[in-house]
Design an enzyme around this catalytic site. Structure first.
Site, PDB file in Angstrom:
ATOM      1  N   CYS A  30      37.291  35.481  39.863  1.00 38.16           N
ATOM      2  CA  CYS A  30      38.351  34.295  39.468  1.00 38.16           C
ATOM      3  C   CYS A  30      37.800  33.263  39.298  1.00 38.16           C
ATOM      4  O   CYS A  30      38.276  32.110  39.054  1.00 38.16           O
ATOM      5  CB  CYS A  30      39.338  34.507  40.605  1.00 38.16           C
ATOM      6  N   CYS A  43      44.902  30.466  34.176  1.00 39.21           N
ATOM      7  CA  CYS A  43      45.730  30.738  35.333  1.00 39.21           C
ATOM      8  C   CYS A  43      45.103  30.492  36.716  1.00 39.21           C
ATOM      9  O   CYS A  43      45.687  30.042  37.845  1.00 39.21           O
ATOM     10  CB  CYS A  43      46.238  31.986  35.186  1.00 39.21           C
ATOM     11  N   CYS A  44      43.899  31.478  36.830  1.00 37.94           N
ATOM     12  CA  CYS A  44      43.150  31.371  38.047  1.00 37.94           C
ATOM     13  C   CYS A  44      42.672  29.988  38.104  1.00 37.94           C
ATOM     14  O   CYS A  44      42.662  29.476  39.477  1.00 37.94           O
ATOM     15  CB  CYS A  44      41.758  32.101  37.864  1.00 37.94           C
ATOM     16  N   CYS A  72      45.936  39.273  42.610  1.00 42.99           N
ATOM     17  CA  CYS A  72      47.387  39.009  42.137  1.00 42.99           C
ATOM     18  C   CYS A  72      47.940  40.261  41.779  1.00 42.99           C
ATOM     19  O   CYS A  72      47.221  41.169  41.061  1.00 42.99           O
ATOM     20  CB  CYS A  72      47.437  37.868  41.500  1.00 42.99           C
ATOM     21  N   CYS A 121      47.324  41.271  37.989  1.00 39.03           N
ATOM     22  CA  CYS A 121      45.874  41.484  37.819  1.00 39.03           C
ATOM     23  C   CYS A 121      45.158  42.444  38.433  1.00 39.03           C
ATOM     24  O   CYS A 121      43.756  42.393  38.619  1.00 39.03           O
ATOM     25  CB  CYS A 121      45.045  39.859  37.451  1.00 39.03           C
TER      26      CYS A 121
HETATM   27 FE1  SF4 Z   1      46.589  34.205  37.553  1.00 37.21          FE
HETATM   28 FE2  SF4 Z   1      45.743  36.774  37.687  1.00 37.21          FE
HETATM   29 FE3  SF4 Z   1      44.173  34.803  38.559  1.00 37.21          FE
HETATM   30 FE4  SF4 Z   1      46.097  35.535  39.941  1.00 37.21          FE
HETATM   31  S1  SF4 Z   1      44.398  37.018  39.576  1.00 37.21           S
HETATM   32  S2  SF4 Z   1      45.574  33.417  39.568  1.00 37.21           S
HETATM   33  S3  SF4 Z   1      47.909  36.067  38.494  1.00 37.21           S
HETATM   34  S4  SF4 Z   1      44.881  34.960  36.591  1.00 37.21           S
END
Ligand code: SF4
Length: 225
Positions: free
Chosen positions: A221, A112-113, A195, A198
């Site tokens: 991240c 996701c990151c 985010c 998280c």
């Molecule tokens: Fe995705 Fe969490 Fe990374 Fe944001 S902090 S990009 S929601 S995994």
């Protein structure tokens, strides 16, 4: 002057000196990253704009930031008259859900990151020779080797970290002395804000980054490797 020489010469320099060198040396080829989720980025932004009003300021807009973070962007726009660039992923949240399933961050935050932060930053920095980051050695053991000037292998350009040697207290002293805006969540036990899915608030005695990815061993991240 080689990068190695500069790294050595600026190792113990104050942030303003590091920023002044970087903004002159990389004029037109340098950008400042501000997450609007920590106080250091705001201090960096304030000092950098004092030196060079034209430096591009950007943030990684994952579409999952807190309302307080977006509100801070607006306050910065009003105060400085700048237009921070919202660097966004190639795919929307709906597209991510369709391809990778619901709530990817809860199953695979690395991926996701990568989608929502790393690759967008890579694309944005393409064409720049240096970027300015707000990381500090005191933020985590992982960051304890941060240097004011260093080659960034991950993004293939020079990384400027003017506050590498500063600590949390020094940042807040500057921020308050200059009456700078900051993310309101800091007053609600969120010292480090990413985010919404998280990030949680921290308890007494917890490290400042303990609220990031609390359900995973993940602590970064991937922007600072
Ligand atoms: Fe995705 Fe969490 Fe990374 Fe944001 S902090 S990009 S929601 S995994």
């Amino acid at each position: 002057m080689t990068l190695l020489t500069v790294e050595r010469d600026l190792q113990d320099a104050p942030p303003q000196e590091v920023l002044a060198w970087a903004l002159e040396h990389y004029a037109g080829r340098i950008a400042l990253a501000c997450s609007f989720g920590g106080p250091t980025g705001i201090v960096a932004l304030d000092m950098a704009l004092e030196i060079d009003r034209s430096v591009p300021v950007y943030y990684l807009d994952t579409s999952l930031l807190f309302p307080e973070t977006y509100a801070l962007v607006e306050r910065i726009v009003e105060r400085y008259g700048i237009a921070p660039v919202a660097v966004r992923p190639e795919i929307s949240l709906a597209e991510q859900r369709a391809v990778h399933g619901d709530e990817l961050w809860a199953r695979d935050p690395e991926q996701c990151c990568s989608i929502r932060k790393i690759e967008p930053q890579r694309a944005f920095l393409n064409g720049y020779d240096a970027w300015i980051s707000g990381i500090r050695r005191d933020q985590s053991p992982y960051r304890s080797a941060a240097q004011p000037v260093a080659w960034d292998e991950a993004f293939s350009l020079v990384k400027i970290s003017p506050f590498a040697a500063w600590d949390e207290r020094m940042i807040w002293t500057y921020l308050r002395a200059h009456d700078l805006p900051y993310n309101e969540l800091h007053d609600r036990a969120y010292p480090s804000i990413g985010c919404t899915p998280c990030t949680r608030s921290i308890g007494n005695g917890e490290a400042t980054r303990a609220g990031r990815w609390p359900l995973f061993a993940k602590t970064e991240c991937g922007l600072h490797v």
